[in-house]
Design a protein around this motif. Sequence first.
Motif, PDB file in Angstrom:
ATOM      1  N   UNK A 145      -0.470  -6.544   7.185  1.00 29.38           N
ATOM      2  CA  UNK A 145      -0.608  -6.408   8.634  1.00 29.38           C
ATOM      3  C   UNK A 145      -1.131  -7.701   9.244  1.00 29.38           C
ATOM      4  N   UNK A 146      -2.127  -8.312   8.610  1.00 26.50           N
ATOM      5  CA  UNK A 146      -2.665  -9.575   9.108  1.00 26.50           C
ATOM      6  C   UNK A 146      -1.602 -10.671   9.081  1.00 26.50           C
ATOM      7  N   UNK A 147      -0.852 -10.721   8.005  1.00 23.04           N
ATOM      8  CA  UNK A 147       0.201 -11.728   7.894  1.00 23.04           C
ATOM      9  C   UNK A 147       1.250 -11.533   8.987  1.00 23.04           C
ATOM     10  N   UNK A 148       1.661 -10.283   9.191  1.00 24.51           N
ATOM     11  CA  UNK A 148       2.730 -10.012  10.159  1.00 24.51           C
ATOM     12  C   UNK A 148       2.304 -10.314  11.588  1.00 24.51           C
ATOM     13  N   UNK A 149       1.016 -10.218  11.863  1.00 24.39           N
ATOM     14  CA  UNK A 149       0.546 -10.487  13.228  1.00 24.39           C
ATOM     15  C   UNK A 149       0.641 -11.965  13.594  1.00 24.39           C
ATOM     16  N   UNK A 257      12.235 -18.962  20.320  1.00 29.02           N
ATOM     17  CA  UNK A 257      10.974 -18.237  20.455  1.00 29.02           C
ATOM     18  C   UNK A 257       9.836 -19.102  19.924  1.00 29.02           C
ATOM     19  N   UNK A 258       8.895 -19.444  20.797  1.00 25.14           N
ATOM     20  CA  UNK A 258       7.811 -20.359  20.443  1.00 25.14           C
ATOM     21  C   UNK A 258       6.468 -19.694  20.711  1.00 25.14           C
ATOM     22  N   UNK A 259       5.572 -19.742  19.736  1.00 24.00           N
ATOM     23  CA  UNK A 259       4.200 -19.260  19.899  1.00 24.00           C
ATOM     24  C   UNK A 259       3.269 -20.458  20.018  1.00 24.00           C
ATOM     25  N   UNK A 280     -10.629 -21.356  10.068  1.00 19.41           N
ATOM     26  CA  UNK A 280     -10.734 -21.124   8.639  1.00 19.41           C
ATOM     27  C   UNK A 280     -10.209 -19.765   8.180  1.00 19.41           C
ATOM     28  N   UNK A 281      -9.904 -18.868   9.100  1.00 14.72           N
ATOM     29  CA  UNK A 281      -9.441 -17.542   8.696  1.00 14.72           C
ATOM     30  C   UNK A 281      -8.065 -17.169   9.251  1.00 14.72           C
ATOM     31  N   UNK A 282      -7.713 -17.695  10.421  1.00 14.43           N
ATOM     32  CA  UNK A 282      -6.440 -17.347  11.040  1.00 14.43           C
ATOM     33  C   UNK A 282      -5.421 -18.491  11.009  1.00 14.43           C
ATOM     34  N   UNK A 289       2.930 -18.254   7.796  1.00 15.88           N
ATOM     35  CA  UNK A 289       3.868 -17.216   8.237  1.00 15.88           C
ATOM     36  C   UNK A 289       4.856 -17.686   9.300  1.00 15.88           C
ATOM     37  N   UNK A 290       4.738 -18.910   9.764  1.00 16.28           N
ATOM     38  CA  UNK A 290       5.688 -19.440  10.755  1.00 16.28           C
ATOM     39  C   UNK A 290       6.913 -20.004  10.047  1.00 16.28           C
TER      40      UNK A 290
END
Length: 391
Positions: A145-149, A257-259, A280-282, A289-290
């Motif tokens: 879930x964290x990865x997909x976000x 699509x750009x974040x 350090x965490x996100x 994941x990009x």
Amino acid sequence: MNILFYQYGSICEPDIIEGFEELGFHVDSISDEILNKSLTGKEQIRLMHQALSKKDYQFVFTVNFFPAISECCNIYHIPYLCLIVDSPVLELYSDAIKNPCNRIFLFDRALYEEFLPDNPDCIFYMPLATNVKRWNTVLAKASSLQRSSFTSDISFIGSLYSEKCPYYELNFPSDYSRGYIEGLLQAQKKVYGYFFLEETLDSSLVNDIITYTPTFYQFPECSRKDYRAALTQFYLGPKITEMERIEMLTALGSRFSVDLYSGSNAANLPVRFRGRVKTHTEMPLVFHESCINLNMTAKSIRTGVPLRVWDVLGCQGFLISNYQAEIPEYFVPGEDIVLYSSKEELLDLTDYYLSHPKERREIAHNAYEKVKVHHTYPIRLTEMLEAAFRL
């Protein structure tokens, strides 16, 4: 072996401390400046004196250069090591750069060549690094879930410089001078690998802009007062960076699509604004994941490889970056990293690699293997220590 680490809050400080500890050093930190950015040189010296008078240290370390700390170390006859990770660092123009206690490491070779004559035995070139161990731990612990976000087609983490661009403080003596400067900015924006602004500006124009700008940066008394360098690096460089990042993100966001992860105002950009990201965490999840990570180097970094490049590759991310002269010294374009030299080339490369996932994965893997073996903090710090102490 004890090290005194004076911290000010750079994102890479925890990684450097961890690297020293992996090498067997005990690290004591002075962290007052993390919470109080207005500390004066006298207050920095007081903090250093308190620490150095109580315990023996093999050397003092900082990220970037602090003239007051150099002066203090010179009095105590203790080596002062610092790693420059930002640009510009106008403190390098201080006369304290000449102190024999210094061991100054510059990640930008153009910057190194500029300052080397000031203290030839004590100034070194050294590229940056990344903390592969930290990133692997974060990625291994992350849930699906964290990865997909943090999944993205294209992502960019960084400032647009619009909220912190000193250029807007400048006053120009005439419309002609303003137009001349704006023309130079447009020309420099299109050139990758060579920063020509500083040698192009006429000294009389520099002096006129300083005269008309009461708030123009003032070098400390004991400094080499290079106002042309201050104008180009501190004022014009950020403006070009702002112009480029807005132009590139607008072009990309209009087709793909750009974040965007940033603290800047992106209301007028055709991107999905994601706000700030925790370093350090996100951040490693974004990089990993990009499909495509984007690097647009700040123009004040003339030839060097910025920290973002090392961290993306250390997180096993695929990276498209602007051309920087030093990147091919460490990575093979097209095999480890993909480089662009124009907006049109960036759009073409983005279109191609979004539809070629196998090639993306191979390129990201190649770069990761090189970074893991050659460019971690324990490796880089060992190289610094060998150079500093002639080991």
